[in-house]
Design a protein around this motif. Sequence first.
Motif, mmCIF file in Angstrom:
data_model
loop_
_atom_site.group_PDB
_atom_site.id
_atom_site.type_symbol
_atom_site.label_atom_id
_atom_site.label_comp_id
_atom_site.label_asym_id
_atom_site.label_seq_id
_atom_site.Cartn_x
_atom_site.Cartn_y
_atom_site.Cartn_z
ATOM 1 N N ARG A 27 0.828 -1.204 0.000
ATOM 2 C CA ARG A 27 0.000 0.000 0.000
ATOM 3 C C ARG A 27 0.868 1.262 0.000
ATOM 4 N N GLY A 28 2.179 1.083 -0.089
ATOM 5 C CA GLY A 28 3.107 2.201 -0.199
ATOM 6 C C GLY A 28 4.025 2.344 0.988
ATOM 7 N N PRO A 29 5.032 3.198 0.851
ATOM 8 C CA PRO A 29 6.025 3.334 1.907
ATOM 9 C C PRO A 29 5.447 3.839 3.226
ATOM 10 N N GLN A 30 4.535 4.786 3.168
ATOM 11 C CA GLN A 30 3.960 5.294 4.414
ATOM 12 C C GLN A 30 3.133 4.230 5.119
ATOM 13 N N ALA A 31 2.369 3.465 4.351
ATOM 14 C CA ALA A 31 1.570 2.384 4.945
ATOM 15 C C ALA A 31 2.477 1.306 5.537
ATOM 16 N N ASP A 32 3.580 0.989 4.840
ATOM 17 C CA ASP A 32 4.511 -0.010 5.372
ATOM 18 C C ASP A 32 5.072 0.438 6.718
ATOM 19 N N LEU A 33 5.473 1.693 6.805
ATOM 20 C CA LEU A 33 6.042 2.197 8.050
ATOM 21 C C LEU A 33 4.980 2.339 9.137
ATOM 22 N N ARG A 77 10.768 -8.502 -15.721
ATOM 23 C CA ARG A 77 10.811 -8.472 -14.251
ATOM 24 C C ARG A 77 9.456 -8.052 -13.684
ATOM 25 N N LEU A 78 8.876 -7.002 -14.263
ATOM 26 C CA LEU A 78 7.601 -6.524 -13.731
ATOM 27 C C LEU A 78 6.468 -7.506 -13.990
ATOM 28 N N CYS A 79 6.460 -8.160 -15.151
ATOM 29 C CA CYS A 79 5.428 -9.169 -15.417
ATOM 30 C C CYS A 79 5.561 -10.353 -14.473
ATOM 31 N N ASP A 80 6.795 -10.778 -14.203
ATOM 32 C CA ASP A 80 7.015 -11.874 -13.253
ATOM 33 C C ASP A 80 6.498 -11.494 -11.869
ATOM 34 N N CYS A 81 6.842 -10.302 -11.432
ATOM 35 C CA CYS A 81 6.427 -9.834 -10.109
ATOM 36 C C CYS A 81 4.915 -9.638 -10.032
ATOM 37 N N ARG A 82 4.337 -9.093 -11.090
ATOM 38 C CA ARG A 82 2.901 -8.832 -11.116
ATOM 39 C C ARG A 82 2.107 -10.127 -10.946
ATOM 40 N N ALA A 83 2.553 -11.182 -11.603
ATOM 41 C CA ALA A 83 1.856 -12.465 -11.512
ATOM 42 C C ALA A 83 1.843 -12.978 -10.071
ATOM 43 N N ARG A 84 2.854 -12.663 -9.312
ATOM 44 C CA ARG A 84 2.929 -13.114 -7.917
ATOM 45 C C ARG A 84 2.114 -12.252 -6.970
ATOM 46 N N HIS A 85 1.971 -10.973 -7.293
ATOM 47 C CA HIS A 85 1.425 -10.037 -6.310
ATOM 48 C C HIS A 85 0.051 -9.469 -6.626
ATOM 49 N N GLU A 86 -0.432 -9.652 -7.830
ATOM 50 C CA GLU A 86 -1.686 -9.019 -8.202
ATOM 51 C C GLU A 86 -2.868 -9.392 -7.305
ATOM 52 N N PRO A 87 -2.979 -10.621 -6.841
ATOM 53 C CA PRO A 87 -4.140 -10.928 -6.002
ATOM 54 C C PRO A 87 -3.949 -10.580 -4.524
ATOM 55 N N CYS A 88 -3.120 -9.608 -4.209
ATOM 56 C CA CYS A 88 -2.773 -9.315 -2.813
ATOM 57 C C CYS A 88 -3.794 -8.488 -2.049
ATOM 58 N N GLY A 89 -4.770 -7.927 -2.695
ATOM 59 C CA GLY A 89 -5.801 -7.205 -1.960
ATOM 60 C C GLY A 89 -5.951 -5.755 -2.380
ATOM 61 N N PRO A 90 -6.990 -5.110 -1.844
ATOM 62 C CA PRO A 90 -7.286 -3.730 -2.227
ATOM 63 C C PRO A 90 -6.180 -2.775 -1.782
ATOM 64 N N VAL A 92 -3.228 -2.490 -2.825
ATOM 65 C CA VAL A 92 -1.858 -2.961 -3.038
ATOM 66 C C VAL A 92 -1.479 -2.693 -4.482
ATOM 67 N N ARG A 93 -0.363 -1.997 -4.669
ATOM 68 C CA ARG A 93 0.109 -1.688 -6.008
ATOM 69 C C ARG A 93 1.626 -1.565 -5.990
ATOM 70 N N PRO A 94 2.250 -1.576 -7.157
ATOM 71 C CA PRO A 94 3.713 -1.561 -7.197
ATOM 72 C C PRO A 94 4.288 -0.153 -7.041
ATOM 73 N N TRP A 95 5.412 -0.111 -6.356
ATOM 74 C CA TRP A 95 6.162 1.135 -6.273
ATOM 75 C C TRP A 95 7.649 0.830 -6.341
ATOM 76 N N LEU A 96 8.379 1.820 -6.824
ATOM 77 C CA LEU A 96 9.807 1.698 -7.055
ATOM 78 C C LEU A 96 10.555 2.335 -5.888
ATOM 79 N N LEU A 97 11.627 1.681 -5.462
ATOM 80 C CA LEU A 97 12.416 2.217 -4.363
ATOM 81 C C LEU A 97 13.902 1.969 -4.589
ATOM 82 N N VAL A 118 10.883 6.004 -4.705
ATOM 83 C CA VAL A 118 11.080 6.731 -5.964
ATOM 84 C C VAL A 118 9.747 7.127 -6.582
ATOM 85 N N ALA A 119 8.878 6.152 -6.847
ATOM 86 C CA ALA A 119 7.627 6.453 -7.548
ATOM 87 C C ALA A 119 6.703 5.241 -7.529
ATOM 88 N N TRP A 120 5.409 5.515 -7.686
ATOM 89 C CA TRP A 120 4.443 4.462 -7.958
ATOM 90 C C TRP A 120 4.654 4.011 -9.399
#
Length: 146
Positions: A27-33, A77-90, A92-97, A118-120
């Motif tokens: 859910r992003g860096p702020q949510a993680d912290l 890389r992003l397609c591989d990661c997306r397949a693993r994480h897409e069903p993670c819940g409302p 949840v989206r990718p961000w770069l760090l 860095v960015a969403w």
Amino acid sequence: MDTIEVLDRLAELVRRGGDDLYVRWSRGPQADLASTGGLQHGAGGLTGLALPELPAHPLGVEPWWGERPVRLWVARRLCDCRARHEPCGPGVRPWLLRAEECGRGRDEEPLVICRHPVAWISDAALEECAAQIAAEGAPERGPGVR
């Protein structure tokens, strides 16, 4: 935080120095912290155990990739990661760090300490990644690919 809308921008970031670039689905860096009392801890998806750092996926190009296009590397890389994480819940989206790798998680994924969010990464950029893979005539994911 800024949003990366196109694959070419992601590829350029990796090309200019991607060894410390990672993508994380949350859910992003702020949510993680906020969810960890200000500490950089993640939770294992299946185990629920607290992890000492945040699980993330590296975007740096491996030497064995050779002279192949960085754009294709990033798309894969992003397609591989997306397949693993897409069903993670409302929410949840990718961000770069930019991060420092500090260990490995249950599935051998890197655990990192975030040095700088860095960015969403937009849905449009993810769709462009899938289109790039389709244009190459290769499967989005291969067996055993992380």
